[in-house]
Design an enzyme around this catalytic site. Structure first.
Site, PDB file in Angstrom:
ATOM      1  N   HIS A 144      37.036  42.978  40.018  1.00  0.00           N
ATOM      2  CA  HIS A 144      36.644  43.208  38.619  1.00  0.00           C
ATOM      3  C   HIS A 144      36.757  41.904  37.826  1.00  0.00           C
ATOM      4  CE1 HIS A 144      37.548  45.247  34.537  1.00  0.00           C
ATOM      5  NE2 HIS A 144      36.271  45.400  34.796  1.00  0.00           N
ATOM      6  N   ARG A 145      35.647  41.481  37.239  1.00  0.00           N
ATOM      7  CA  ARG A 145      35.565  40.197  36.510  1.00  0.00           C
ATOM      8  C   ARG A 145      36.078  39.060  37.408  1.00  0.00           C
ATOM      9  NH1 ARG A 145      38.090  42.310  30.670  1.00  0.00           N
ATOM     10  NH2 ARG A 145      37.302  44.423  30.876  1.00  0.00           N
ATOM     11  N   GLU A 161      32.330  42.423  40.443  1.00  0.00           N
ATOM     12  CA  GLU A 161      31.762  42.890  39.170  1.00  0.00           C
ATOM     13  C   GLU A 161      31.887  41.755  38.173  1.00  0.00           C
ATOM     14  OE1 GLU A 161      32.075  44.827  35.090  1.00  0.00           O
ATOM     15  OE2 GLU A 161      33.470  43.478  36.093  1.00  0.00           O
ATOM     16  N   ASP A 209      30.561  40.582  33.828  1.00  0.00           N
ATOM     17  CA  ASP A 209      29.924  40.997  32.569  1.00  0.00           C
ATOM     18  C   ASP A 209      29.050  39.852  32.082  1.00  0.00           C
ATOM     19  OD1 ASP A 209      31.730  43.450  31.995  1.00  0.00           O
ATOM     20  OD2 ASP A 209      33.137  41.805  32.353  1.00  0.00           O
ATOM     21  N   HIS A 213      33.142  38.995  28.897  1.00  0.00           N
ATOM     22  CA  HIS A 213      33.254  40.437  28.637  1.00  0.00           C
ATOM     23  C   HIS A 213      33.091  40.796  27.161  1.00  0.00           C
ATOM     24  CE1 HIS A 213      35.449  44.186  27.736  1.00  0.00           C
ATOM     25  NE2 HIS A 213      34.922  44.608  28.875  1.00  0.00           N
ATOM     26  N   GLU A 258      27.152  43.624  35.104  1.00  0.00           N
ATOM     27  CA  GLU A 258      27.174  44.542  33.950  1.00  0.00           C
ATOM     28  C   GLU A 258      26.549  43.839  32.751  1.00  0.00           C
ATOM     29  OE1 GLU A 258      30.860  46.329  32.443  1.00  0.00           O
ATOM     30  OE2 GLU A 258      29.694  47.103  30.764  1.00  0.00           O
ATOM     31  N   LYS A 262      25.467  43.567  28.888  1.00  0.00           N
ATOM     32  CA  LYS A 262      25.972  44.040  27.595  1.00  0.00           C
ATOM     33  C   LYS A 262      25.112  43.456  26.494  1.00  0.00           C
ATOM     34  CE  LYS A 262      30.831  44.003  29.053  1.00  0.00           C
ATOM     35  NZ  LYS A 262      31.411  45.306  28.870  1.00  0.00           N
ATOM     36  N   ASP A 284      41.035  45.148  39.637  1.00  0.00           N
ATOM     37  CA  ASP A 284      41.491  43.815  39.202  1.00  0.00           C
ATOM     38  C   ASP A 284      42.226  43.095  40.327  1.00  0.00           C
ATOM     39  OD1 ASP A 284      40.621  44.174  36.557  1.00  0.00           O
ATOM     40  OD2 ASP A 284      42.514  45.104  35.947  1.00  0.00           O
TER      41      ASP A 284
END
Ligand code: G3P
Ligand code: CA
Length: 234
Positions: free
Chosen positions: A3-4, A29, A31, A44, A103, A105, A223
């Protein structure tokens, strides 16, 4: 999926975060959103305030201004000097076996969200990375625009704890990315019958990994890919 990158071990969404995560997994993943000069940057929040030594909205800052900021010190001294990568730079610097959940945004009106899709689709094509990514979002309108511009790209619908199926089924996603707390075995089995892959976010505890694995998920966003890998090996 890290994650990130690996948010638990390094400053989120920086190159080093993905490099460290890549010791444990090739799946990540991230953002992304448009900055003021029109490039996609990997961050993010809508502002740089929390993760850098600067201040301001990403949409008001140029790529040059954003990249002059320190994006590592907020995490720890060890990472002072890290910067926010552009999406292009991240893809160019990571090994070619890596798979990304992008992702997208956008805080803006419809035309801003269309502008994001118009920046993303040609970049993926130019970098020949289309078969190593899927595009995810809470925003089904944006996912619909991605589909319009390139129907062959895989798309994942992010779901928070509360949702209405009629709101997201319209985007005709390939994957469902639910909050991991919403997952039940029955629901996963139903989604599988309907042809979706299911990858919940963001589970960091062994008790949750056990529950999700028993429920039959197709992947887990975490994470701590290092600890999840150790758990899976055990
Ligand atoms: O993509 C899963 C997860 O990252 C969605 O929530 O707020 O961490 O971007 P958030
Ligand atoms: Ca995210």
């Amino acid at each position: 999926m890290g994650h990130r990158g690996t948010r638990g071990l390094a400053p989120e969404n920086t190159l080093v975060s993905f490099q460290i995560a890549n010791r444990f997994t090739p799946y990540f993943e991230l953002d992304t959103m448009l900055c003021g000069s029109g490039e996609l940057v990997v961050i993010h929040d809508e502002t740089v305030d929390r993760t850098t030594n600067g201040k301001g909205r990403v949409s008001d800052l140029s790529l040059e201004e954003i990249q002059s900021l320190d994006a590592g010190a907020f995490f720890s001294e060890e990472f002072v000097g890290e910067s926010i990568p552009s999406l292009r730079e991240l893809f160019e610097k990571m090994p070619s076996n890596c798979i990304f959940d992008i992702e997208v945004k956008s805080e803006g009106e419809e035309k801003e969200r269309i502008r994001l899709a118009e920046a993303l689709i040609p970049l993926l094509k130019e970098l020949k990375i289309e078969n190593r990514v899927f595009i995810s979002s809470f925003d089904s309108f944006l996912l619909g625009k991605v589909k319009e511009k390139n129907p062959s790209l895989l798309r994942g619908q992010l779901l928070d704890s509360v949702w209405k199926e009629e709101d997201w089924k319209v985007s005709e996603p390939d994957l469902i990315l639910p909050n991991h707390r919403s997952v039940t075995k029955e629901w996963i089995s139903q989604l599988h019958k309907e042809g979706y892959l299911v990858i919940p976010y963001t589970a960091n505890e062994e008790a949750d990994w056990i529950r999700l694995k028993e429920a039959g998920v197709d992947g887990i966003i975490t994470d701590r890919p290092d600890l999840l890998l150790s758990y899976l090996e055990k």
